[in-house]
Structure formats: C-alpha cells, structure tokens
Design an enzyme around this catalytic site. Structure first.
Site, PDB file in Angstrom:
ATOM      1  N   CYS A  63      69.603 -41.216  35.681  1.00  0.00           N
ATOM      2  CA  CYS A  63      69.571 -42.018  34.456  1.00  0.00           C
ATOM      3  C   CYS A  63      70.789 -42.939  34.337  1.00  0.00           C
ATOM      4  O   CYS A  63      71.156 -43.364  33.237  1.00  0.00           O
ATOM      5  CB  CYS A  63      69.479 -41.130  33.214  1.00  0.00           C
ATOM      6  N   GLY A 111      57.626 -38.159  27.346  1.00  0.00           N
ATOM      7  CA  GLY A 111      57.704 -36.814  27.915  1.00  0.00           C
ATOM      8  C   GLY A 111      59.128 -36.304  27.886  1.00  0.00           C
ATOM      9  O   GLY A 111      60.075 -37.061  27.643  1.00  0.00           O
ATOM     10  N   ILE A 112      59.279 -35.043  28.137  1.00  0.00           N
ATOM     11  CA  ILE A 112      60.599 -34.418  28.140  1.00  0.00           C
ATOM     12  C   ILE A 112      60.707 -33.509  29.360  1.00  0.00           C
ATOM     13  O   ILE A 112      59.736 -32.840  29.751  1.00  0.00           O
ATOM     14  CB  ILE A 112      60.835 -33.608  26.837  1.00  0.00           C
ATOM     15  N   SER A 113      61.868 -33.528  29.985  1.00  0.00           N
ATOM     16  CA  SER A 113      62.108 -32.627  31.123  1.00  0.00           C
ATOM     17  C   SER A 113      63.418 -31.899  30.891  1.00  0.00           C
ATOM     18  O   SER A 113      64.389 -32.490  30.412  1.00  0.00           O
ATOM     19  CB  SER A 113      62.163 -33.400  32.441  1.00  0.00           C
ATOM     20  N   ALA A 161      66.111 -34.828  30.034  1.00  0.00           N
ATOM     21  CA  ALA A 161      65.812 -36.253  29.911  1.00  0.00           C
ATOM     22  C   ALA A 161      64.571 -36.419  29.045  1.00  0.00           C
ATOM     23  O   ALA A 161      63.664 -35.571  29.052  1.00  0.00           O
ATOM     24  CB  ALA A 161      65.594 -36.883  31.282  1.00  0.00           C
ATOM     25  N   ILE A 162      64.555 -37.498  28.284  1.00  0.00           N
ATOM     26  CA  ILE A 162      63.386 -37.876  27.496  1.00  0.00           C
ATOM     27  C   ILE A 162      62.922 -39.240  27.990  1.00  0.00           C
ATOM     28  O   ILE A 162      63.718 -40.194  28.055  1.00  0.00           O
ATOM     29  CB  ILE A 162      63.706 -37.938  25.988  1.00  0.00           C
ATOM     30  N   GLY A 163      61.675 -39.344  28.382  1.00  0.00           N
ATOM     31  CA  GLY A 163      61.134 -40.592  28.913  1.00  0.00           C
ATOM     32  C   GLY A 163      60.145 -41.228  27.957  1.00  0.00           C
ATOM     33  O   GLY A 163      59.323 -40.529  27.348  1.00  0.00           O
TER      34      GLY A 163
END
Length: 443
Positions: free
Chosen positions: A405, A387-389, A374-376
C-alpha cells in the site's frame, strides 16, 4: 450415549501427593464436608433382583459360588458401586425411563466403580453384569445441592458442539458472601456436577484439566488448587512470596506449570507512596516458583506510571497468558495489553496513548506500528466494491520484496506475529460479532 467427560470408571487408589507430576483420581465416596453432591442414598441389595445364569460356577467341595452383591451409594450427580463376589470383568449400565440419551455404560475389572454426571433427583435403572452373574436394581439420585438460577437460550444451535460446559457461579453486591459454586452443565443446561466452595469469593477462574481433574483459583481467596471430581484436594500452590492474595487467573500451561495473578504493593520511588500492584507467577507441581514478574519493575523502569494520584488500584491486571515465551497481561484500568519478554523486560504495550485512541509502542515509548490490515474500495459504473483483509498468520517474508500500500515507513505484521494464537475461525467469529458496531447494519 452421553459424552464421556464425566462418565468415568476408576479404580480405587490413593490420592497422589502434592509433589507428583500428575494427580490420580480417588474412587472412594467423598466425605460430606468436602463434596457438595447432595444427600447420599444407599441401595439395599437384599431387595435388588439377582439373576444367576444357568452356567453358575460350582466347586466339588463347596457347591455353587456366592451370588454377586453390590453396595450402591447414589448422591446428587454421582454413584459409587462396591462389588462383592465378583468373578471376571463387570459392566454397569444405567438408563433413565423416558430419557433415551441417558444411557451410561462402563466396564471395569476391579470391585469399585465411580459413575458421575448423573441427573439429580432421578430414578436410574441399572444392571451389573459379570462373566456368570447379573444384578439389577433401581436407584434414585438425591436432589442437587443447588437450584439453577439461569435460563438457557440457544442463539446458534447449528454451531453447538454437544459438549458439557464448566463454569463458575457467584453472586455480587449485597449477597457477595454467598458461597461460590463450580458447575458443569450439559447442552440442555441441566446440572451434572457441582462443587460448592466453603468460602465466598467474588470471582474464581476454573478449568477442566486433560486428566479429568479441576483447576480453580482466584477471587481474593483461593490459591490455584487442583481437585478430583470427588472434591479431594490434590495440589495447591504455595503462598505467594508477595504475601498477597490470588486476584485472578488459574491456568495450566503446556509445560504443566500453573499460571496466576496475585496482588502486590507498589511503591513510588520518589514519594514513597504506595498503591495496589500485581504480580505474575508460574508454579510447577513440586511447589517451585519457576517465573515471576512484579509491577514494581514497570514502575521503577518508568513505563508504568500512575497518572491519577488518588487511584489506589491503577493497573488492575485482569488476565494473563503465555505464548512462545512471551507473557501477555491485560491491565483493565490502563486499557493496555502488555507483552513481556522471558527475562521480564517490556517488549511492547498496546492501548490508549497521548494523541491517539490506541497505539502500539515499544519499550522506549516509540511507535512500534506495522501494517496488519487493508481496506479496499473500487468504483465502477456507479457501483462500489469494497473488502477488508486482515493478516492472521501469513508468511511475512513474502512482503519483503514489495511496499504494501505504498507504506514504506512501517513493516508488516500479523495477529500471530504479535503473539495472539488465533485462527481464521477465531477472526471470523470476532468479525461477525463486531461488524455491525463498526460498519452499521447492512442487512
């Protein structure tokens, strides 16, 4: 003190037959036609210094016992010592003037000793000590059989482990017929061990096994082979049932089996045209083929399709691994990663597909996509936060009660769930290496 990777004291023994589960190490100096370690140098112990302590043992009938004697043979990166009239445990210590880290110390309770990992063309000051005797001598190792053709560049010295590195070294192009070399270097890039293969090969896979032996194979020449550090052959995989050469890969699995890739021939079931295929093989140490898979199966099942009729090598399997019973193979020409079940059926494949640069599809060709990252992004008072997870190895059951999401048509997966045995450290290294390529230099 140097790492104990190569500094091995070993008792004399006979090499184990090919059917044994684990080979032993032969301490006998190798014949000149099997070990490329330079020209042998023998120390004349008559000129060495022998110092006998004041408590030299005596007997009532014969007087003082004989002094310790040693026959020493030193080659490019190794030394063999044979003792005579040893009493009790012996230790050998060799140092190099001006090289404080070159302090080799080993202990043995037999009359033969192997010392490896030495600097070539170098004087070594040595002392052999027993319970009641001491022998000092200087021996010079011969020149290395190779001249290094590389430069050592330090990119991240703080992350260096200080360990030795084993790799293969071969030449391509017009000089492809140059003999291939297996080499171990120290953290300074200095050669510590060399094995020159007597046939040229464009590429050879090599690894150091836990018992200190070396496994190599590939290059269209070498079947997977295990040797000790003296060049004695301990095990070789039988010829492939396909009749093809070992193309790439020679790896020991946790089970002790040897995993490799071989060349096969595929046949179009309709036109009978043929082209280069590949096979995956696992062999046990008794020479039994324990598992195999042939690309012909993928052709017959219809998911491995040669799209270019002029391409004679449409798959070109480059690497293979086994994890949790799943076999993963990389196909360079297709740009695919393929996962095979233990029964040989297709689990999934990932790579370019119609209308997409990359996709994960199941055995039927249907999308098998799950959410893995995911990219927030957040904006507040003209300031952006992002951020990126990436899911490495979370407990996927925790996602069962939510719709991540808002994506309800797909599930959630992770790198480990896909069969990739990676850690957070592995991911950090990959992100650091590729981040600027994707997101640009952020300074």
């Amino acid at each position: 003190m140097l790492p104990l990777l190569l500094l091995l004291a070993c008792r004399s023994s006979t090499p184990a037959p090919a059917t044994t589960a684990g080979p032993t190490v032969d301490c006998t100096p190798p014949p000149t036609d099997t070990a490329a370690t330079g020209t042998a140098t023998t120390v004349d112990t008559a000129t060495a210094t022998t110092a006998t302590t004041a408590t030299t043992a005596t007997t009532a009938d014969t007087g003082p016992l004989p002094s310790l004697q040693a026959d020493v043979q030193a080659e490019g990166h190794a030394m063999w010592v044979t003792l005579t009239d040893r009493r009790g445990t012996a230790t050998l210590q060799c140092t190099v003037p001006g090289e404080p880290e070159e302090d080799h110390f080993v202990q043995l309770d037999s009359d033969e000793l192997c010392l490896r990992g030495l600097l070539a063309d170098t004087d070594h000051d040595c002392v052999i000590t027993t319970d009641d005797d001491e022998l000092s001598f200087t021996v010079r190792t011969a020149a290395s059989p190779i001249t290094p053709s590389w430069d050592l560049l330090e990119s991240e010295p703080s992350r260096m482990s200080g360990h030795y590195t084993l790799f293969n070294h071969g030449l391509w192009g017009e000089v492809r017929d140059t003999p291939h070399e297996l080499i171990i270097v120290d953290p300074q890039g200095r050669v510590r061990w060399v094995r020159v293969l007597d046939e040229p090969a464009p590429d050879v896979d090599v690894s150091l096994l836990p018992d200190g032996t070396v496994l190599y194979g590939g290059g269209k020449v070498w079947r997977p082979t295990i040797e000790d550090l003296d060049g004695n052959e301990l095990w070789t995989a039988p010829d492939s049932p396909s009749g093809g050469y070992t193309h790439h890969h020679a790896e020991e699995l946790p089970s002790g089996e040897i995993l490799t890739l071989v060349k096969t021939t595929d046949v179009d079931p309709v036109t009978a045209e043929t082209w280069i295929g590949f096979g995956i093989e696992r062999w046990d140490r008794a020479g039994n083929l324990t598992w195999s898979w042939d690309s012909q199966r993928g052709v017959d099942e219809g998911w491995l399709v040669r799209t270019n009729p002029n391409q004679n090598d449409p798959w070109h399997a480059n690497a293979v691994m086994v994890h949790d019973g799943i076999t993963y193979v990389n196909l360079r020409q297709k740009k695919w990663l393929v996962a095979l079940e233990d029964d040989g059926s297709l689990r999934w494949r990932m790579g370019p597909t119609a209308g997409s640069d990359i996709a994960l599809v199941d055995a039927t060709g249907a999308p098998a996509e799950d959410k893995i990252a995911a990219i927030g992004i957040r904006l507040r008072k003209w300031i952006s936060f992002h951020g990126i997870s990436i899911n490495v190895d979370p407990d996927l059951e925790h996602f069962g009660g939510i719709v991540p999401c808002g994506i309800s048509e797909h599930g959630v997966t992770s790198l480990v769930d896909l069969g990739l045995p990676v850690t957070m450290t592995d991911l950090d290294v990959a992100l650091r290496r590729t981040f600027d390529e994707i997101f640009g230099d952020i300074g």
